[in-house]
Design a protein around this motif. Structure first.
Motif, PDB file in Angstrom:
ATOM      1  N   THR A 177      23.851   2.831  -1.207  1.00  0.00           N
ATOM      2  CA  THR A 177      24.913   2.801  -2.214  1.00  0.00           C
ATOM      3  C   THR A 177      24.329   2.728  -3.626  1.00  0.00           C
ATOM      4  O   THR A 177      24.825   3.378  -4.549  1.00  0.00           O
ATOM      5  CB  THR A 177      25.841   1.603  -1.976  1.00  0.00           C
TER       6      THR A 177
ATOM      7  N   VAL B 287      23.398  -8.356 -14.310  1.00  0.00           N
ATOM      8  CA  VAL B 287      24.407  -7.973 -13.318  1.00  0.00           C
ATOM      9  C   VAL B 287      25.779  -7.859 -13.974  1.00  0.00           C
ATOM     10  O   VAL B 287      26.504  -6.879 -13.769  1.00  0.00           O
ATOM     11  CB  VAL B 287      24.441  -8.999 -12.166  1.00  0.00           C
TER      12      VAL B 287
ATOM     13  N   PHE C 186      28.860  -4.497 -14.799  1.00  0.00           N
ATOM     14  CA  PHE C 186      30.304  -4.525 -14.572  1.00  0.00           C
ATOM     15  C   PHE C 186      31.069  -4.374 -15.883  1.00  0.00           C
ATOM     16  O   PHE C 186      32.119  -3.720 -15.935  1.00  0.00           O
ATOM     17  CB  PHE C 186      30.702  -5.820 -13.867  1.00  0.00           C
TER      18      PHE C 186
ATOM     19  N   GLN D 295      29.650   0.297 -10.617  1.00  0.00           N
ATOM     20  CA  GLN D 295      30.001  -0.800  -9.716  1.00  0.00           C
ATOM     21  C   GLN D 295      29.026  -0.883  -8.545  1.00  0.00           C
ATOM     22  O   GLN D 295      28.630  -1.980  -8.134  1.00  0.00           O
ATOM     23  CB  GLN D 295      31.437  -0.609  -9.194  1.00  0.00           C
ATOM     24  N   MET D 296      28.613   0.258  -8.019  1.00  0.00           N
ATOM     25  CA  MET D 296      27.663   0.260  -6.899  1.00  0.00           C
ATOM     26  C   MET D 296      26.306  -0.274  -7.333  1.00  0.00           C
ATOM     27  O   MET D 296      25.668  -1.044  -6.610  1.00  0.00           O
ATOM     28  CB  MET D 296      27.541   1.669  -6.323  1.00  0.00           C
TER      29      MET D 296
ATOM     30  N   ASP E 209      26.679  -4.082  -7.828  1.00  0.00           N
ATOM     31  CA  ASP E 209      26.702  -4.811  -6.555  1.00  0.00           C
ATOM     32  C   ASP E 209      25.302  -4.928  -5.971  1.00  0.00           C
ATOM     33  O   ASP E 209      24.919  -5.978  -5.437  1.00  0.00           O
ATOM     34  CB  ASP E 209      27.616  -4.090  -5.556  1.00  0.00           C
TER      35      ASP E 209
ATOM     36  N   ARG F  58      23.317  -7.485  -7.970  1.00  0.00           N
ATOM     37  CA  ARG F  58      23.779  -8.842  -7.670  1.00  0.00           C
ATOM     38  C   ARG F  58      23.213  -9.327  -6.339  1.00  0.00           C
ATOM     39  O   ARG F  58      22.745 -10.462  -6.239  1.00  0.00           O
ATOM     40  CB  ARG F  58      25.308  -8.864  -7.621  1.00  0.00           C
ATOM     41  N   ASP F  59      23.240  -8.478  -5.337  1.00  0.00           N
ATOM     42  CA  ASP F  59      22.719  -8.879  -4.031  1.00  0.00           C
ATOM     43  C   ASP F  59      21.217  -9.134  -4.060  1.00  0.00           C
ATOM     44  O   ASP F  59      20.706 -10.004  -3.356  1.00  0.00           O
ATOM     45  CB  ASP F  59      23.033  -7.801  -2.981  1.00  0.00           C
TER      46      ASP F  59
END
Length: 289
Positions: free
Chosen positions: A25, A208, A212, A271-272, A275, A278-279
């Motif tokens: 992603t 991060v 967004f 957004q991908m 994410d 963030r992970d």
């Protein structure tokens, strides 16, 4: 020793990049985002026509080999206008993220590090976040007057509290850690502690959140332009293109379809990527790849 440290940092950075790109992603999001950036940068070369050239004889032409995305009500090439509109959207996103980061990080650090400033700044942040983002942006743009600069300022003010809240919460924890107390005991200046010891440990959540905010800023700019509160109507933006195509839905659907797809893909790609970051950067969400 310095060379070893630099090589170690470079090695960690390349390792992190490889792990990040292993996520399908994230890789897809970066690919889509890179395509949009390249199209925006090289828009004068890629676009087959001028985005503002009128041609009434080519009015409302459907997509074809001559006009890839068709033409609008004034005979302007939708493909060219979509590409040039992406330049403005990316510009707004970068400017809003930069300005809101400066405001939000400064307020968050001051509120989290100085107890006397915590209550008034925290109440200000809560008050601003009590309003829906788009309504607050509309009110600010209406008060200041519609223009590109006004849109950037308004959206920066709207999104700065998000960063300020995150920075404040993290600073409240970091300022009590032993190494910060040790720095104070050694007589290191407050500014040095805030920038070198506190801010450096906040880069991950700030990065991060910035991705967004970038997506939110692009979406908000399109919304304001759609409502007629963005830049001048003759400047192509995805929002104004969709607004102009509303009255031709059913007759020339491509006028709203392609700008809408551009908004969806650009926001989705950010957004991908966000994410994935963030992970990877949050120990609680990190997964072994």
């Amino acid at each position: 020793m310095a060379d070893i440290a630099i090589k170690s940092v470079e090695g960690e950075g390349s390792k992190f990049a490889r792990r990040l790109l292993k996520r399908k992603t994230v890789a897809l999001g970066l690919l889509i985002l890179t395509i949009f950036v390249l199209l925006a940068v090289f828009a004068p070369v890629v676009a087959p026509y001028s985005p503002s050239t009128l041609s009434i004889v080519n009015r409302l032409k459907p997509p074809s080999g001559t006009f890839f995305f068709g033409t609008d009500e004034f005979g302007r090439d939708v493909f060219s206008r979509t590409i040039f509109a992406g330049r403005l959207s990316l510009l707004v996103g970068v400017a809003v993220v930069t300005l809101s980061a400066v405001i939000g990080v400064t307020l968050g650090l001051l509120a989290g590090f100085f107890q006397k400033l915590d209550t008034p700044i925290a109440r200000l942040i809560d008050a601003m976040m009590a309003f829906p983002d788009i309504l607050l942006a509309i009110a600010l743009v209406a008060a200041l007057g519609p223009s590109l600069t006004t849109v950037i300022i308004a959206l920066s003010i709207v999104y700065a509290p998000r960063l300020a809240r995150i920075v404040r919460a993290s600073t409240l924890v970091i300022r009590e850690l032993p190494y910060v107390e040790a720095a104070r005991a050694l007589g290191i200046s407050t500014f040095h502690i805030m920038t070198r010891h506190v801010l450096r440990n906040l880069l991950s959540p700030i990065l991060v959140q910035a991705t967004f905010l970038f997506a939110s800023a692009m979406l908000a700019e399109a919304g304001l332009s759609f409502l007629g509160l963005g830049v001048s109507p003759e400047i192509p933006t995805w929002g104004t293109m969709i607004a102009a195509g509303r009255q031709y839905i059913g007759q020339a659907d491509w006028m709203t379809l392609f700008p809408g797809v551009a908004i969806i893909l650009s926001v989705l790609s950010l957004q991908m990527v966000g994410d994935g970051l963030r992970d990877m950067l949050d120990p609680r969400l990190r997964k072994d790849l």
